[in-house]
Design a protein around this motif. Structure first.
Motif, PDB file in Angstrom:
ATOM      1  N   ASP A   1       0.836  -1.199   0.000  1.00 20.78           N
ATOM      2  CA  ASP A   1       0.000   0.000   0.000  1.00 20.78           C
ATOM      3  C   ASP A   1       0.870   1.248   0.000  1.00 20.78           C
ATOM      4  OD1 ASP A   1      -2.337  -1.518   0.105  1.00 20.78           O
ATOM      5  OD2 ASP A   1      -2.255  -1.658   2.286  1.00 20.78           O
ATOM      6  N   PHE A   2       0.571   2.138  -0.936  1.00 20.12           N
ATOM      7  CA  PHE A   2       1.322   3.389  -1.059  1.00 20.12           C
ATOM      8  C   PHE A   2       0.835   4.378   0.001  1.00 20.12           C
ATOM      9  CE2 PHE A   2       1.810   7.587  -3.276  1.00 20.12           C
ATOM     10  CZ  PHE A   2       3.191   7.620  -3.245  1.00 20.12           C
ATOM     11  N   LEU A   3       1.791   4.973   0.735  1.00 17.37           N
ATOM     12  CA  LEU A   3       1.448   5.906   1.806  1.00 17.37           C
ATOM     13  C   LEU A   3       1.749   7.356   1.449  1.00 17.37           C
ATOM     14  CD1 LEU A   3       2.797   3.959   4.934  1.00 17.37           C
ATOM     15  CD2 LEU A   3       0.460   4.024   4.053  1.00 17.37           C
ATOM     16  N   GLY A   4       2.408   7.601   0.329  1.00 13.05           N
ATOM     17  CA  GLY A   4       2.736   8.961  -0.072  1.00 13.05           C
ATOM     18  C   GLY A   4       4.211   9.107  -0.383  1.00 13.05           C
ATOM     19  N   GLN A   5       4.602  10.330  -0.767  1.00 13.77           N
ATOM     20  CA  GLN A   5       5.984  10.585  -1.151  1.00 13.77           C
ATOM     21  C   GLN A   5       6.339  12.038  -0.875  1.00 13.77           C
ATOM     22  OE1 GLN A   5       4.841  11.096  -5.902  1.00 13.77           O
ATOM     23  NE2 GLN A   5       6.150   9.422  -5.252  1.00 13.77           N
ATOM     24  N   MET A   6       7.631  12.299  -0.889  1.00 13.12           N
ATOM     25  CA  MET A   6       8.136  13.655  -0.683  1.00 13.12           C
ATOM     26  C   MET A   6       9.302  13.903  -1.634  1.00 13.12           C
ATOM     27  SD  MET A   6      10.766  15.623   0.791  1.00 13.12           S
ATOM     28  CE  MET A   6      11.557  14.799   2.164  1.00 13.12           C
ATOM     29  N   PHE A   7       9.297  15.074  -2.263  1.00 14.83           N
ATOM     30  CA  PHE A   7      10.357  15.457  -3.185  1.00 14.83           C
ATOM     31  C   PHE A   7      11.192  16.567  -2.558  1.00 14.83           C
ATOM     32  CE2 PHE A   7       6.951  13.777  -5.780  1.00 14.83           C
ATOM     33  CZ  PHE A   7       7.590  13.030  -6.754  1.00 14.83           C
TER      34      PHE A   7
ATOM     35  N   LEU B   1      15.350  18.914   7.539  1.00 16.61           N
ATOM     36  CA  LEU B   1      14.259  19.319   6.651  1.00 16.61           C
ATOM     37  C   LEU B   1      12.982  18.581   7.036  1.00 16.61           C
ATOM     38  CD1 LEU B   1      13.307  20.837   4.067  1.00 16.61           C
ATOM     39  CD2 LEU B   1      13.953  18.789   2.781  1.00 16.61           C
ATOM     40  N   GLU B   2      11.920  19.335   7.248  1.00 16.80           N
ATOM     41  CA  GLU B   2      10.611  18.747   7.554  1.00 16.80           C
ATOM     42  C   GLU B   2       9.621  19.213   6.501  1.00 16.80           C
ATOM     43  OE1 GLU B   2       7.317  18.505  11.216  1.00 16.80           O
ATOM     44  OE2 GLU B   2       9.357  19.263  11.566  1.00 16.80           O
ATOM     45  N   LYS B   3       9.010  18.254   5.795  1.00 15.43           N
ATOM     46  CA  LYS B   3       8.080  18.589   4.723  1.00 15.43           C
ATOM     47  C   LYS B   3       6.874  17.660   4.779  1.00 15.43           C
ATOM     48  CE  LYS B   3       9.384  19.874   0.632  1.00 15.43           C
ATOM     49  NZ  LYS B   3       9.959  19.935  -0.731  1.00 15.43           N
ATOM     50  N   PRO B   4       5.726  18.120   4.275  1.00 18.86           N
ATOM     51  CA  PRO B   4       4.550  17.242   4.237  1.00 18.86           C
ATOM     52  C   PRO B   4       4.705  16.152   3.189  1.00 18.86           C
ATOM     53  CG  PRO B   4       4.077  19.341   3.168  1.00 18.86           C
ATOM     54  CD  PRO B   4       5.432  19.485   3.798  1.00 18.86           C
ATOM     55  N   ILE B   5       4.116  15.015   3.474  1.00 18.78           N
ATOM     56  CA  ILE B   5       4.080  13.899   2.518  1.00 18.78           C
ATOM     57  C   ILE B   5       2.861  14.087   1.628  1.00 18.78           C
ATOM     58  CG2 ILE B   5       3.894  11.398   2.277  1.00 18.78           C
ATOM     59  CD1 ILE B   5       5.211  11.141   5.024  1.00 18.78           C
ATOM     60  N   VAL B   6       3.042  13.958   0.334  1.00 16.40           N
ATOM     61  CA  VAL B   6       1.970  14.153  -0.642  1.00 16.40           C
ATOM     62  C   VAL B   6       1.818  12.887  -1.478  1.00 16.40           C
ATOM     63  CG1 VAL B   6       2.348  16.646  -0.710  1.00 16.40           C
ATOM     64  CG2 VAL B   6       3.573  15.169  -2.315  1.00 16.40           C
ATOM     65  N   GLY B   7       0.885  12.948  -2.440  1.00 15.93           N
ATOM     66  CA  GLY B   7       0.755  11.833  -3.375  1.00 15.93           C
ATOM     67  C   GLY B   7      -0.581  11.141  -3.365  1.00 15.93           C
TER      68      GLY B   7
END
Length: 725
Positions: free
Chosen positions: A272-278, A292-298
């Motif tokens: 199961d895909f949970l998201g990604q971050m670039f 670095l702290e960023k939101p997970i998207v996707g």
């Protein structure tokens, strides 16, 4: 509004400028320190520490002026600080405007650029660099006034035209400090997540992080590595790190994908895909505290949580330690039984946070556990800083992932190095219980039982000691490759360029042959009918001599390969076991560490003897050998992924391989769309050979084989001159 790490101002309270000796100059090479002082703050490893500021650096107008006119005196008679006023200004000839692309660099790295720009101008004008630049530029071989050109792609400049000579030949004058292949440093990336999606019905997700990098010049994403799987948690702190080469002058695009693992399959599409971050590696390094702290998207319409990526420059300490701990009278946390304790080790960071570096196993149902001894590198434990704080947390394991906190204690490598003594008996303290209960003493004690320091040997230590790498190639001659006389065949002999088999063979062989003193390589084929009787063979010599299948050099192997294509008939099936057993017979006769065997198998199709091949690989895992499989053509290679035991160790008849010895890559992933076959071969060689040193070392460690001492350096004989009187 999201924070921009590229334009963020450094906080003086968190980024102090340490005292420095006169005329200290940092190297263009990131992380290098001036040879005059050798200064480095204790516990430092963060890449966001600024370099010494320019002597005229001031607030307000002078600061803005500095960004526009590097290297000259400030306007309006701006004063310099008395502490640094002795440093001479850059000469006028070395005072260009800073190119716009450099102003986009992270601020802490931008402060390192005056030296590079000065060197660039020195080369352009063919002037000798100022004397105080020489300590820094000595790493660039600029002990004499040599021309040094900047990278056109970085500065946005046209490359100067050459006058005469060969246009494509490199020269000393073309050496480029900012675009050389030497990485500025190695960085370790630690990944943590918070509030991931819960994709499991009766429990929490079992997350894994997969890192992808993007190749320069195209948009293709390639997998770099994977963390471990952590069961039943939405807030994982992954122990497995990603170690990357950091190049300031290159934009390294990264993609972090997160999955909920549902089975043992290495195929990510089955989870199961949970998201990604670039992001980019420079973005991580340039963030405050290199964090670095960023939101997970996707996943549209859903909040996927956040990811925290921390970068730390790695030290060069090669020591490792073997430690064992036990505990006594820990708190009871389970209602129907005793606790199931385990330890979690963290190293401190300069901003007061902690990074996880090790977890022990869980000891079930006891308040007095004795954990197994474990080995950890000093670099992972404290990055070579012996006084760096190490925090150890004690937890009671719960099946649902909500582990109960028992307590914690702090120590350091220096304290642990005292070994078993009264100094290494630690009280486990639970701060909440201590604040509530006046009579609280502790939640148990943890004792260090043993502490053994070992110096890790490297692959090069064995090579220097005389270990030889024996290279064998096995080529697929099955009919599925197509008629070699037709352009559609994978064996087609194009007079103008190598076919896929030739490129794979040449790419890997040209590197490995440097580690073989006699340059004689056995070359085998499988899956063909041999003349004159047409019998099918899965282990025949390409040179036609079964008693002596050796070819001289990679060119000799290529010649034998082309000659075989004209004499044998492509047939089948695709059997690997015979050629694996062929190399294993030789490897089994040399187990003293003096020789190591590498088998390269190049194939186009699905393997036919999977069971026999698995058994051969399991048996070969006890021998000094590694297997590289390159898949060519458009076929599906799912079965090959099973042989590559990176995720699940291969087994046969209930017996697991002693170590991972197989590396598989599909050749189609390395075909350069621009037609640059040299680049394709270089990328292929890098990836297929990357695991060889670790596989080599794993065999030597398991067998307890130490490298032989390197021979003494050659000293020419001294001839005594006699004179007649």
């Amino acid at each position: 509004m999201p924070r921009n790490p590229l334009s963020e101002q450094m906080s003086p309270s968190t980024q102090p400028n340490p005292p420095r000796a006169p005329l200290e100059v940092k190297s263009v090479k990131l992380g290098a320190v001036s040879p005059q002082t050798g200064h480095r703050a204790a516990g430092s490893g963060r890449l966001s520490r600024p370099c010494p500021r320019a002597p005229w650096r001031r607030d307000g107008a002078a600061t803005r002026w500095r960004s526009r006119h590097l290297g000259a005196e400030p306007p309006h008679g701006g004063a310099t600080t008395s502490r640094r006023s002795h440093r001479p200004p850059l000469p006028a000839a070395t005072s260009p405007r800073l190119p716009p692309k450099l102003l986009l660099a992270p601020r802490p790295l931008r402060r390192r650029l005056p030296l590079a720009v000065a060197a660039w101008r020195c080369g352009e004008g063919r002037l000798a660099p100022p004397p105080y630049l020489l300590p820094s530029l000595s790493t660039l071989s600029l002990l004499h006034p040599l021309p040094l050109r900047a990278a056109p792609s970085m500065f946005g400049l046209e490359k100067p035209a050459r006058s005469g000579g060969f246009p494509n030949m490199a020269s000393v004058g073309d050496f480029n400090a900012l675009s050389s292949s030497i990485p500025a440093t190695k960085v370790e990336l630690s990944v943590s997540c918070r509030n991931l999606l819960d994709r499991d019905t009766f429990s929490k997700s079992d997350p894994i992080c997969v890192l992808y990098t993007q190749a320069i010049g195209n948009k293709e994403w390639r997998e770099f590595g994977r963390t471990e799987v952590i069961d039943n948690t939405l807030n994982p702190d992954f122990v497995r790190k990603f170690i990357m080469d950091y190049f300031f002058e290159e934009r390294e695009n990264l993609r972090f994908d997160f999955y909920d693992v549902d089975s043992k399959s290495p195929n990510l599409s089955k989870h199961d895909f949970l998201g990604q971050m670039f992001c980019t590696l420079g973005e991580i390094v340039g963030s405050q505290g290199s964090r670095l702290e960023k939101p997970i998207v996707g996943i549209p319409g859903k909040k996927c949580g956040t990811v925290i990526v921390t970068a730390e420059e790695l030290g060069c300490c090669r020591d490792s330690v073997l430690m064992q701990f036990c505990a006594n009278k820990l708190d009871k946390k389970d209602f129907f039984g005793k606790s199931d304790p385990f330890l979690v080790f963290h190293r401190s960071n300069e901003d007061g946070s902690f990074t996880i570096c090790h977890k022990t196993e869980v000891v079930k149902n006891t308040l007095n556990p004795v954990w197994q001894a474990f080995k950890i590198s000093v670099r992972a434990l404290c990055n070579g800083d012996y006084d760096r704080t190490i925090k150890v947390e004690v937890y009671d394991w719960d099946r649902d992932g909500s582990h109960d906190f028992i307590g914690e204690f702090t120590t350091s490598y220096r304290e642990l190095s005292r070994g078993q003594s009264q100094f290494n008996v630690y009280e486990v303290i639970n701060p909440k219980k201590k604040g509530k209960k006046k009579k609280y003493i502790n939640s148990g004690t943890v004792t260090l039982l043993s502490f053994l320091i070992e110096t890790e040997v490297s692959f090069l230590d064995y090579i220097k000691g005389g270990t030889q790498i024996n290279f064998t190639v096995a080529i697929d001659f099955t009919a599925s490759n197509g008629n070699p006389s037709q352009p559609t065949s994978l064996h087609y002999m194009n007079p103008y360029q190598l076919n896929a088999y030739g490129m794979a063979l040449k790419a890997v062989g040209e590197i490995i042959q440097d580690y073989d003193s006699d340059k004689m390589f056995p070359a085998l084929g499988f899956g063909a009918r041999l003349p004159p009787d047409g019998r099918v063979s899965h282990e025949f010599a390409l040179n036609g001599n079964p008693q002596n299948p050796y070819c001289h050099g990679i060119d000799g192997v290529m010649e034998a390969y082309y000659r075989s294509l004209k004499s044998v008939q492509l047939y089948g099936p695709t059997n690997f076991a015979p050629v694996i057993n062929h190399v294993a017979r030789y490897a089994s006769s040399v187990k003293d560490g003096s020789q190591y065997f590498v088998l390269l198998i190049i194939t186009d199709g699905v393997i036919s003897d999977m069971a026999q091949t698995k058994e051969s690989i399991v048996n070969a895992s006890k021998l000094p050998m590694s297997i590289i499989i390159v898949g060519v053509g458009p076929a599906e290679f799912d079965a090959m992924e099973e042989l590559d035991g990176d995720v699940v160790r291969i087994s046969s008849r209930g017996k697991f391989a002693e170590r991972d010895i197989v590396q598989f890559v599909p050749f189609r992933d390395y075909i350069d769309r621009s037609g640059n076959h040299v680049l394709s071969m270089a990328r292929l060689a890098k990836d297929v050979l990357a695991e060889i040193p670790d596989q080599f070392l794993s065999y030597m460690r398991v067998r307890g084989i130490k490298p032989s001492p390197a021979p003494p350096p050659y000293t020419p004989p001294i001839h005594v001159l006699q004179t007649q009187i």
